[in-house]
Design an enzyme around this catalytic site. Structure first.
Site, PDB file in Angstrom:
ATOM      1  N   HIS A 303       0.881  -1.182   0.000  1.00  0.00           N
ATOM      2  CA  HIS A 303       0.000   0.000   0.000  1.00  0.00           C
ATOM      3  C   HIS A 303       0.911   1.223   0.000  1.00  0.00           C
ATOM      4  O   HIS A 303       1.712   1.396   0.928  1.00  0.00           O
ATOM      5  CB  HIS A 303      -0.888  -0.040   1.251  1.00  0.00           C
ATOM      6  CG  HIS A 303      -1.817   1.122   1.385  1.00  0.00           C
ATOM      7  ND1 HIS A 303      -3.152   1.049   1.032  1.00  0.00           N
ATOM      8  CD2 HIS A 303      -1.621   2.386   1.826  1.00  0.00           C
ATOM      9  CE1 HIS A 303      -3.735   2.216   1.261  1.00  0.00           C
ATOM     10  NE2 HIS A 303      -2.813   3.047   1.737  1.00  0.00           N
ATOM     11  N   HIS A 346      -0.789   3.726  11.438  1.00  0.00           N
ATOM     12  CA  HIS A 346       0.387   4.599  11.408  1.00  0.00           C
ATOM     13  C   HIS A 346       0.254   5.799  12.324  1.00  0.00           C
ATOM     14  O   HIS A 346      -0.825   6.122  12.829  1.00  0.00           O
ATOM     15  CB  HIS A 346       0.694   5.049   9.975  1.00  0.00           C
ATOM     16  CG  HIS A 346      -0.290   6.033   9.400  1.00  0.00           C
ATOM     17  ND1 HIS A 346       0.089   7.073   8.607  1.00  0.00           N
ATOM     18  CD2 HIS A 346      -1.619   6.117   9.507  1.00  0.00           C
ATOM     19  CE1 HIS A 346      -0.970   7.760   8.242  1.00  0.00           C
ATOM     20  NE2 HIS A 346      -2.026   7.201   8.770  1.00  0.00           N
ATOM     21  N   GLU A 352      -3.902  15.251   9.961  1.00  0.00           N
ATOM     22  CA  GLU A 352      -4.819  14.867   8.885  1.00  0.00           C
ATOM     23  C   GLU A 352      -6.264  15.209   9.252  1.00  0.00           C
ATOM     24  O   GLU A 352      -6.834  14.610  10.163  1.00  0.00           O
ATOM     25  CB  GLU A 352      -4.728  13.353   8.641  1.00  0.00           C
ATOM     26  CG  GLU A 352      -3.319  12.842   8.418  1.00  0.00           C
ATOM     27  CD  GLU A 352      -3.279  11.325   8.208  1.00  0.00           C
ATOM     28  OE1 GLU A 352      -4.349  10.694   8.083  1.00  0.00           O
ATOM     29  OE2 GLU A 352      -2.167  10.771   8.193  1.00  0.00           O
ATOM     30  N   TYR A 361     -15.438   5.055   2.932  1.00  0.00           N
ATOM     31  CA  TYR A 361     -13.972   5.153   2.924  1.00  0.00           C
ATOM     32  C   TYR A 361     -13.391   3.816   3.360  1.00  0.00           C
ATOM     33  O   TYR A 361     -13.837   3.247   4.363  1.00  0.00           O
ATOM     34  CB  TYR A 361     -13.544   6.295   3.855  1.00  0.00           C
ATOM     35  CG  TYR A 361     -12.051   6.458   3.954  1.00  0.00           C
ATOM     36  CD1 TYR A 361     -11.291   6.676   2.807  1.00  0.00           C
ATOM     37  CD2 TYR A 361     -11.401   6.381   5.177  1.00  0.00           C
ATOM     38  CE1 TYR A 361      -9.911   6.822   2.893  1.00  0.00           C
ATOM     39  CE2 TYR A 361     -10.032   6.531   5.277  1.00  0.00           C
ATOM     40  CZ  TYR A 361      -9.295   6.747   4.116  1.00  0.00           C
ATOM     41  OH  TYR A 361      -7.937   6.889   4.199  1.00  0.00           O
ATOM     42  N   HIS A 377      -7.078  13.292  12.641  1.00  0.00           N
ATOM     43  CA  HIS A 377      -6.008  12.466  13.183  1.00  0.00           C
ATOM     44  C   HIS A 377      -4.798  13.383  13.284  1.00  0.00           C
ATOM     45  O   HIS A 377      -4.105  13.630  12.306  1.00  0.00           O
ATOM     46  CB  HIS A 377      -5.787  11.238  12.293  1.00  0.00           C
ATOM     47  CG  HIS A 377      -7.025  10.382  12.212  1.00  0.00           C
ATOM     48  ND1 HIS A 377      -7.691  10.130  11.040  1.00  0.00           N
ATOM     49  CD2 HIS A 377      -7.737   9.783  13.185  1.00  0.00           C
ATOM     50  CE1 HIS A 377      -8.759   9.386  11.300  1.00  0.00           C
ATOM     51  NE2 HIS A 377      -8.815   9.165  12.590  1.00  0.00           N
ATOM     52  N   HIS A 383      -3.548   5.942  14.231  1.00  0.00           N
ATOM     53  CA  HIS A 383      -4.846   5.677  13.604  1.00  0.00           C
ATOM     54  C   HIS A 383      -4.680   4.639  12.510  1.00  0.00           C
ATOM     55  O   HIS A 383      -3.568   4.260  12.150  1.00  0.00           O
ATOM     56  CB  HIS A 383      -5.483   6.960  13.067  1.00  0.00           C
ATOM     57  CG  HIS A 383      -4.674   7.670  12.025  1.00  0.00           C
ATOM     58  ND1 HIS A 383      -3.584   8.428  12.331  1.00  0.00           N
ATOM     59  CD2 HIS A 383      -4.801   7.715  10.680  1.00  0.00           C
ATOM     60  CE1 HIS A 383      -3.081   8.937  11.225  1.00  0.00           C
ATOM     61  NE2 HIS A 383      -3.789   8.503  10.201  1.00  0.00           N
ATOM     62  N   HIS A 401     -10.310  -5.742  -7.189  1.00  0.00           N
ATOM     63  CA  HIS A 401     -11.544  -5.219  -6.596  1.00  0.00           C
ATOM     64  C   HIS A 401     -11.603  -3.728  -6.871  1.00  0.00           C
ATOM     65  O   HIS A 401     -10.621  -3.019  -6.687  1.00  0.00           O
ATOM     66  CB  HIS A 401     -11.527  -5.497  -5.087  1.00  0.00           C
ATOM     67  CG  HIS A 401     -12.639  -4.824  -4.360  1.00  0.00           C
ATOM     68  ND1 HIS A 401     -13.961  -5.176  -4.547  1.00  0.00           N
ATOM     69  CD2 HIS A 401     -12.641  -3.810  -3.452  1.00  0.00           C
ATOM     70  CE1 HIS A 401     -14.726  -4.408  -3.789  1.00  0.00           C
ATOM     71  NE2 HIS A 401     -13.950  -3.573  -3.113  1.00  0.00           N
TER      72      HIS A 401
HETATM   73  O1  LIG Z   1      -5.355   7.974   7.684  1.00  0.00           O
HETATM   74  C1  LIG Z   1      -5.988   7.931   6.633  1.00  0.00           C
HETATM   75  O2  LIG Z   1      -7.038   7.310   6.525  1.00  0.00           O
HETATM   76  C2  LIG Z   1      -5.403   8.587   5.385  1.00  0.00           C
HETATM   77  C3  LIG Z   1      -4.380   7.707   4.801  1.00  0.00           C
HETATM   78  C4  LIG Z   1      -4.670   6.873   3.743  1.00  0.00           C
HETATM   79  C5  LIG Z   1      -3.730   6.002   3.245  1.00  0.00           C
HETATM   80  O3  LIG Z   1      -4.042   5.220   2.208  1.00  0.00           O
HETATM   81  C6  LIG Z   1      -2.487   5.924   3.818  1.00  0.00           C
HETATM   82  C7  LIG Z   1      -2.176   6.783   4.867  1.00  0.00           C
HETATM   83  C8  LIG Z   1      -3.114   7.674   5.332  1.00  0.00           C
HETATM   84  O4  LIG Z   1      -2.827   8.547   6.309  1.00  0.00           O
HETATM   85 FE   LIG Z   2      -3.554   8.793   8.107  1.00  0.00          FE
END
Ligand SMILES: O=C(O)Cc1cc(O)ccc1O
Ligand SMILES: [Fe+2]
Length: 450
Positions: A303, A346, A352, A361, A377, A383, A401
């Site tokens: 990812h 992370h 954010e 989402y 966040h 989170h 998908h």
């Molecule tokens: O926190 C979140 O939802 C946003 C986010 C999306 C992602 O694909 C990778 C890191 C990120 O902070």
């Molecule tokens: Fe994030």
């Protein structure tokens, strides 16, 4: 630079009917609503055509390098000094500017349900509600993350913001921005960017409207570098649309609103200041359809960082450290093999603020992140996916998908975000969100001791 007519073009001088746009990002445009209104070969002729006044608006210091130098020349019925009156403070506006009052909350992720649109008459400007502020507007650093809740069009009211550039993300209801530079219509799925100092009024095209607003105190939003991606994909320059000139020649008592130094000020005006008959330059409002964003992502495994979905970035003086990144999570294929496909868990040194225009989402499938809602966040707060998203994604069959019918976004800033009293005290604040991580199951399964 090239100026092309978009398919929607068709210059007309009839106020309110104009549908014309010019395509390109940061182009040197030129446009006139009356033939010959634009002086040829010079900016300041002794007398402008049609008895217009010439006025320059500078979006950068005069001496900024060419790549960041922004200014436009406006040919208008009355110069802005003639719009000026005795300004009084609009008290108790819920629009805050950093540094602002901040509510000290324990460090935890925050999330809000969609905030209901009140029944009272609220224009786009009346209905701005600050959720967070970050940085310091006076130092031209940081941002405000706001919601707007609007129930009426602006009638003989005009506004400009000297404190920041405004990136508007409609979530419900189409809007018409009547700007000095021309008319911009936007719907949910699109954004509009109004540079600092540009006057406008907002009409509601579908009744009550709601959406998000990023007020950028720092460097003007620009397209991110593409690096090895090359010359195409992500947000393409040609999909940014700037309006052709359209003007209002209207004498009527009204109100000029100016946000300056963190305060909304109001003065009486007796005519429309949206009276620019022709203009040229590269400092102008624009819109962009987020559904035209061409995402690039991992096509074998893992990812990638969300920076791959950056639509616009507001640079800071530190390379690679954005004042703000505007990032979207839109329809795309997930194909990565042997991969946990949603966002990873992370902690981020940037903070954010997220919103959802429509759909679901992929990190929050448990139902708490709703269109019109928001989440925060903050700097280095942990989170990631909720329990539902984690369990589903860990056990899903990894065939290709498609995420469809979804549009989330993030205002990501290098500065910690401070929560406003409005955001801290509204019932929409989800009291238990900070503990969503505790619902995750422990899966540790070491070999049994022998
Ligand atoms: O926190 C979140 O939802 C946003 C986010 C999306 C992602 O694909 C990778 C890191 C990120 O902070
Ligand atoms: Fe994030």
């Amino acid at each position: 630079m090239n100026v092309q007519a978009s398919p929607e073009s068709g210059i007309t001088t009839q106020v309110g009917i104009t549908r014309g746009y010019m395509s390109g990002f940061g182009n040197g445009f030129e446009t006139e609503a009356l033939p010959g209104a634009l002086p040829v070969g010079r900016n300041s002729p002794q007398q402008c055509p049609y008895g217009l006044y010439a006025e320059q608006i500078s979006g950068s210091p005069f001496t900024a390098p060419r790549t960041t130098n922004e200014r436009s020349w406006l040919y208008r019925i009355r110069p802005t000094v003639m719009h000026w009156g005795d300004f009084r403070k609009v008290e108790a506006h819920l629009w805050l500017t950093s540094p602002a009052e901040a509510i000290e909350l324990p460090p935890a992720p925050l999330r809000w349900d969609p905030i209901p649109i009140p029944a009272e008459p609220l224009s786009f400007i009346d209905g701005i509600r600050t959720m967070t502020t970050a940085g310091d507007a006076g130092s031209q650093a940081g941002m405000g993350a706001h919601l707007y809740l609007a129930t009426r069009s602006m009638q003989d009211e005009y506004f400009y913001n000297a404190d920041g550039e405004m990136l508007v993300v409609p979530q419900q209801g189409r809007l018409r921005f009547r700007t000095e530079f021309g008319i911009i219509n936007v719907e949910p799925g699109e954004i509009v960017v109004i540079p600092r100092g540009v006057k406008f009024a907002v009409d509601l095209l579908d009744g009550p409207a709601r959406g998000y607003l990023c007020e950028n105190y720092g460097g003007a939003f620009t397209l991110p570098e593409r690096g090895p991606i090359g010359a195409n994909c992500l947000a393409n320059q040609r999909d940014f649309l700037t309006p052709v000139a359209a003007y209002e020649d209207r004498d009527a008592p009204g109100t000029m609103l100016v946000k300056w130094g963190g305060t909304v000020w109001a003065a009486e005006i007796d005519h429309s200041p949206l009276d620019v008959v022709a203009w040229h330059g590269n400092y102008a409002p624009y819109k962009y359809d987020l559904r035209k964003f061409s995402p690039v992502g991992p096509i074998l495994f893992d990812h990638a960082d969300p920076s791959i979905f950056t639509v616009l970035t507001s640079p800071s003086e530190t390379p690679g450290t954005a004042n703000i990144d505007f990032v979207i999570f839109s329809d795309r294929w997930l194909v990565a093999e042997n991969t946990f496909r949603p966002p990873w868990y992370h902690l981020n040194v940037m903070s954010e603020f997220m919103g959802l225009v429509y759909g679901v989402y992929d990190a929050k499938t448990g139902g708490g992140f709703q269109p019109g809602g928001a989440s925060l966040h903050n700097t280095l707060l942990p989170h990631g996916p909720d329990m539902d998203a984690f369990e589903k994604a860990s056990n899903a069959e990894l065939k290709p998908h498609k995420l469809e019918g979804t549009l989330a976004f993030m205002f990501e800033t290098r500065f910690p975000q401070k929560v406003s009293r409005f955001a801290a005290e509204i019932p929409a604040l989800q009291k238990d969100y900070g503990r969503y991580g505790r619902k995750l199951a422990r899966h540790f399964n070491p070999p049994a001791n022998t």
